[in-house]
Motif scaffolding. Structure first.
Motif, short mmCIF file in Angstrom:
data_model
loop_
_atom_site.label_atom_id
_atom_site.label_comp_id
_atom_site.label_asym_id
_atom_site.label_seq_id
_atom_site.Cartn_x
_atom_site.Cartn_y
_atom_site.Cartn_z
N PRO A 4 -19.17 51.75 37.30
CA PRO A 4 -18.75 50.35 37.44
C PRO A 4 -18.09 49.90 36.14
CG PRO A 4 -21.04 50.66 38.11
CD PRO A 4 -20.60 51.94 37.46
N ILE A 5 -17.22 48.91 36.24
CA ILE A 5 -16.46 48.43 35.07
C ILE A 5 -17.37 48.09 33.89
CG2 ILE A 5 -14.94 46.60 34.22
CD1 ILE A 5 -13.52 48.48 36.11
N LEU A 6 -18.42 47.31 34.11
CA LEU A 6 -19.29 46.90 33.01
C LEU A 6 -19.89 48.10 32.29
CD1 LEU A 6 -20.60 44.69 31.33
CD2 LEU A 6 -22.38 44.51 33.09
N SER A 11 -19.92 51.78 27.65
CA SER A 11 -19.82 53.14 27.11
C SER A 11 -18.63 53.27 26.17
CB SER A 11 -19.70 54.16 28.24
OG SER A 11 -20.86 54.16 29.02
N MET A 12 -17.52 52.59 26.52
CA MET A 12 -16.33 52.64 25.67
C MET A 12 -16.64 52.01 24.30
SD MET A 12 -12.50 51.40 26.72
CE MET A 12 -12.60 49.69 26.20
N ILE A 13 -17.30 50.87 24.30
CA ILE A 13 -17.66 50.19 23.05
C ILE A 13 -18.63 51.04 22.24
CG2 ILE A 13 -18.92 48.21 22.10
CD1 ILE A 13 -17.75 46.57 24.47
N MET A 37 -5.27 45.96 20.46
CA MET A 37 -6.45 45.14 20.79
C MET A 37 -7.62 46.05 21.16
SD MET A 37 -4.90 41.88 22.87
CE MET A 37 -4.04 42.80 24.12
N GLU A 38 -8.83 45.57 20.89
CA GLU A 38 -10.03 46.37 21.15
C GLU A 38 -11.13 45.50 21.75
OE1 GLU A 38 -13.11 49.21 18.62
OE2 GLU A 38 -11.54 48.11 17.57
N VAL A 39 -11.76 46.01 22.79
CA VAL A 39 -12.94 45.35 23.37
C VAL A 39 -14.10 45.61 22.42
CG1 VAL A 39 -14.49 45.18 25.35
CG2 VAL A 39 -12.07 45.78 25.71
N ILE A 40 -14.72 44.54 21.90
CA ILE A 40 -15.81 44.74 20.94
C ILE A 40 -17.15 44.26 21.46
CG2 ILE A 40 -14.32 44.83 18.90
CD1 ILE A 40 -15.17 41.91 18.33
N GLU A 41 -17.16 43.39 22.48
CA GLU A 41 -18.41 42.94 23.11
C GLU A 41 -18.14 42.77 24.60
OE1 GLU A 41 -19.55 39.26 21.25
OE2 GLU A 41 -20.15 40.23 19.39
N ILE A 42 -19.13 43.11 25.41
CA ILE A 42 -18.98 42.99 26.86
C ILE A 42 -20.33 42.66 27.49
CG2 ILE A 42 -19.35 45.44 27.41
CD1 ILE A 42 -16.58 43.27 28.93
#
Length: 156
Positions: A4-6, A11-13, A37-42
């Motif tokens: 799932p996306i979340l 896992s990516m972070i 750009m980078e995802v740093i919190e989800i």
């Protein structure tokens, strides 16, 4: 293996993604990679995206960071936040994006934090605050996002 996306973004972070793990949407997005750009919190319905800006790459004719880049950062955070609700076979699109700018940025780190003000079955409304390295608000964006299902989601 599809996550799932979340779970995929977590896992990516955490840098624990294995090559055989993927998800039904494209992450990192092409535009995020292009702009750095980078995802740093989800979290469920929440996302924080960061970017390191510079005059050499991101300035407008006045020498400040272009408002379009700040808008894209906010839109990316909102889209990433909403994507945590998207199931396989669904997609989404922005209906409206509004942004207010409060102070100029000349360079440095920016973070955009997005979360839902209203989570609906089909239409959701988000707020995103963009802050600079001094934790001062640079801009605030609101967005209306529509979840697409069935034939509407095909090919998106």
């Amino acid at each position: 293996m599809k996550l799932p996306i979340l779970a995929y973004l977590q896992s990516m972070i955490n840098k624990s993604l294995l090559p055989e793990i993927n998800t039904h949407l494209q992450y990192p997005t092409a535009i995020a990679t292009t702009l750095g750009m980078e995802v740093i919190e989800i979290g469920p319905g929440r996302a924080t995206i960061s970017i390191e800006t510079s005059k050499e790459l991101h300035a407008n004719q006045q020498g400040t960071i272009h408002g379009g880049l700040i808008s894209e950062l906010a839109d990316a955070a909102i889209g990433t936040a909403h994507s945590t609700f998207i199931e396989r076979g669904e997609s989404f699109t922005t209906i409206e994006l509004k942004i207010n700018f409060y102070r100029p940025v000349f360079s440095g780190s920016l973070k955009a934090k997005a979360y839902p003000l209203h989570k609906g079955k089909n239409v959701s409304h988000y707020l995103c605050e963009v802050k600079n390295a001094e934790d001062k608000t640079v801009a605030m964006a609101t967005s209306t996002v529509m979840t697409l299902r069935g034939e509407m989601a095909v090919g998106r």
